[in-house]
Design a protein around this motif. Structure first.
Motif, PDB file in Angstrom:
ATOM      1  N   LYS A  42     139.272   3.967  26.677  1.00  0.00           N
ATOM      2  CA  LYS A  42     140.418   3.260  26.105  1.00  0.00           C
ATOM      3  C   LYS A  42     140.102   2.628  24.754  1.00  0.00           C
ATOM      4  O   LYS A  42     140.987   2.426  23.932  1.00  0.00           O
ATOM      5  CB  LYS A  42     140.889   2.144  27.041  1.00  0.00           C
ATOM      6  CG  LYS A  42     141.654   2.601  28.237  1.00  0.00           C
ATOM      7  CD  LYS A  42     142.129   1.385  29.029  1.00  0.00           C
ATOM      8  CE  LYS A  42     142.936   1.793  30.243  1.00  0.00           C
ATOM      9  NZ  LYS A  42     143.474   0.622  30.955  1.00  0.00           N
ATOM     10  N   THR A  76     139.132   1.886  21.003  1.00  0.00           N
ATOM     11  CA  THR A  76     139.352   2.663  19.783  1.00  0.00           C
ATOM     12  C   THR A  76     138.268   2.387  18.753  1.00  0.00           C
ATOM     13  O   THR A  76     137.996   3.227  17.912  1.00  0.00           O
ATOM     14  CB  THR A  76     140.742   2.377  19.173  1.00  0.00           C
ATOM     15  OG1 THR A  76     140.812   1.003  18.807  1.00  0.00           O
ATOM     16  CG2 THR A  76     141.850   2.708  20.172  1.00  0.00           C
ATOM     17  N   THR A  89     145.627  -4.439  29.542  1.00  0.00           N
ATOM     18  CA  THR A  89     145.375  -3.335  28.608  1.00  0.00           C
ATOM     19  C   THR A  89     146.441  -2.258  28.710  1.00  0.00           C
ATOM     20  O   THR A  89     146.698  -1.560  27.733  1.00  0.00           O
ATOM     21  CB  THR A  89     143.971  -2.717  28.819  1.00  0.00           C
ATOM     22  OG1 THR A  89     143.861  -2.229  30.160  1.00  0.00           O
ATOM     23  CG2 THR A  89     142.872  -3.727  28.537  1.00  0.00           C
ATOM     24  N   GLU A 137     150.073  -1.698  22.990  1.00  0.00           N
ATOM     25  CA  GLU A 137     150.192  -0.466  22.223  1.00  0.00           C
ATOM     26  C   GLU A 137     149.364  -0.501  20.942  1.00  0.00           C
ATOM     27  O   GLU A 137     148.873   0.526  20.498  1.00  0.00           O
ATOM     28  CB  GLU A 137     151.665  -0.202  21.899  1.00  0.00           C
ATOM     29  CG  GLU A 137     152.479   0.128  23.139  1.00  0.00           C
ATOM     30  CD  GLU A 137     153.947   0.360  22.854  1.00  0.00           C
ATOM     31  OE1 GLU A 137     154.299   0.656  21.693  1.00  0.00           O
ATOM     32  OE2 GLU A 137     154.730   0.249  23.799  1.00  0.00           O
ATOM     33  N   ASP A 138     149.207  -1.676  20.341  1.00  0.00           N
ATOM     34  CA  ASP A 138     148.438  -1.809  19.108  1.00  0.00           C
ATOM     35  C   ASP A 138     146.955  -1.625  19.419  1.00  0.00           C
ATOM     36  O   ASP A 138     146.381  -2.329  20.246  1.00  0.00           O
ATOM     37  CB  ASP A 138     148.683  -3.200  18.502  1.00  0.00           C
ATOM     38  CG  ASP A 138     147.849  -3.428  17.261  1.00  0.00           C
ATOM     39  OD1 ASP A 138     148.094  -2.736  16.255  1.00  0.00           O
ATOM     40  OD2 ASP A 138     146.938  -4.290  17.314  1.00  0.00           O
ATOM     41  N   GLU A 139     146.314  -0.647  18.743  1.00  0.00           N
ATOM     42  CA  GLU A 139     144.921  -0.299  19.041  1.00  0.00           C
ATOM     43  C   GLU A 139     143.950  -1.455  18.811  1.00  0.00           C
ATOM     44  O   GLU A 139     143.018  -1.655  19.589  1.00  0.00           O
ATOM     45  CB  GLU A 139     144.485   0.911  18.202  1.00  0.00           C
ATOM     46  CG  GLU A 139     145.137   2.195  18.639  1.00  0.00           C
ATOM     47  CD  GLU A 139     144.676   3.394  17.826  1.00  0.00           C
ATOM     48  OE1 GLU A 139     143.996   3.223  16.781  1.00  0.00           O
ATOM     49  OE2 GLU A 139     144.991   4.524  18.249  1.00  0.00           O
ATOM     50  N   GLN A 140     144.147  -2.221  17.750  1.00  0.00           N
ATOM     51  CA  GLN A 140     143.238  -3.328  17.467  1.00  0.00           C
ATOM     52  C   GLN A 140     143.359  -4.425  18.527  1.00  0.00           C
ATOM     53  O   GLN A 140     142.362  -4.997  18.959  1.00  0.00           O
ATOM     54  CB  GLN A 140     143.498  -3.902  16.065  1.00  0.00           C
ATOM     55  CG  GLN A 140     142.988  -3.023  14.944  1.00  0.00           C
ATOM     56  CD  GLN A 140     143.838  -1.762  14.723  1.00  0.00           C
ATOM     57  OE1 GLN A 140     145.040  -1.764  14.946  1.00  0.00           O
ATOM     58  NE2 GLN A 140     143.204  -0.697  14.290  1.00  0.00           N
ATOM     59  N   LEU A 145     144.374  -3.914  21.545  1.00  0.00           N
ATOM     60  CA  LEU A 145     143.815  -3.318  22.766  1.00  0.00           C
ATOM     61  C   LEU A 145     142.302  -3.522  22.814  1.00  0.00           C
ATOM     62  O   LEU A 145     141.753  -3.912  23.845  1.00  0.00           O
ATOM     63  CB  LEU A 145     144.159  -1.824  22.844  1.00  0.00           C
ATOM     64  CG  LEU A 145     143.563  -1.065  24.040  1.00  0.00           C
ATOM     65  CD1 LEU A 145     144.054  -1.647  25.358  1.00  0.00           C
ATOM     66  CD2 LEU A 145     143.919   0.418  23.934  1.00  0.00           C
ATOM     67  N   ASP A 146     141.621  -3.286  21.698  1.00  0.00           N
ATOM     68  CA  ASP A 146     140.178  -3.491  21.660  1.00  0.00           C
ATOM     69  C   ASP A 146     139.818  -4.950  21.944  1.00  0.00           C
ATOM     70  O   ASP A 146     138.858  -5.232  22.662  1.00  0.00           O
ATOM     71  CB  ASP A 146     139.593  -3.053  20.314  1.00  0.00           C
ATOM     72  CG  ASP A 146     139.473  -1.543  20.190  1.00  0.00           C
ATOM     73  OD1 ASP A 146     139.555  -0.840  21.222  1.00  0.00           O
ATOM     74  OD2 ASP A 146     139.292  -1.056  19.057  1.00  0.00           O
TER      75      ASP A 146
END
Length: 163
Positions: free
Chosen positions: A34, A36, A88, A92-95, A97-98
């Motif tokens: 998951k 990024t 998680t 939707e926003d990858e940053q 999410l990290d």
């Protein structure tokens, strides 16, 4: 098994931690997938290798106690993993999410740090210095993993998520 002595409590907590480490061997690859951030993905993959070693170390502890390795479902971990999955799964926003993945991983690390610290102390108290040393070795690796996650969060992931 009913808990009547510190030895009993030690063994029950050891079974809990054995469950945790085995569960993480299955869960960490999903977290890495998951992620990024390449640095975060690598940190999780590196910790997976350590976690596999932690399982083996716990098996050594069981052996030193003349016990068969066995796991007891850790409801605390199950709750932490369920919460991580819910959080998680919504992002939707990858940053962001990290950042959430780091937070979830650190929550689990802190649980492990507490458990390993307690077990190492108890092992010393009940006269098992060899076991205490094995547990302290893992405790230090868990602390290092937590520090690495903090570093990644503070150096890049949190800033990107905040932007």
């Amino acid at each position: 098994m009913s808990v009547k002595t510190l030895n009993d409590l030690f063994l029950e907590t050891l079974k809990d931690l054995y469950y945790v480490e085995n569960k993480l061997v299955k869960t960490l690859p999903k977290m890495a997938e998951k992620a990024t951030s390449g640095e975060l993905k690598q940190a999780i993959e590196d910790h997976l290798v350590e976690t596999e070693t932690h399982v083996k170390r716990l098996e050594q502890v069981f052996e030193l106690l003349d016990e068969r390795p066995s796991a007891k479902t850790c409801e605390a971990l199950e709750g932490l993993l369920k919460e991580a999955e819910e959080v998680t799964g919504e992002i939707e926003d990858e940053q962001t999410l990290d950042a959430a993945i780091i937070s979830s991983c650190q929550t689990v690390e802190h649980y492990e740090i507490a458990r390993y610290g307690t077990l190492a102390c108890w092992a010393s108290e009940i006269g098992n210095p060899e076991i205490a040393e094995l547990l302290e070795q893992t405790l230090e690796e868990e602390k290092e993993a937590d520090e690495k996650l903090s570093e990644i969060a503070e150096d890049s992931v949190n800033q990107r998520a905040a932007a």
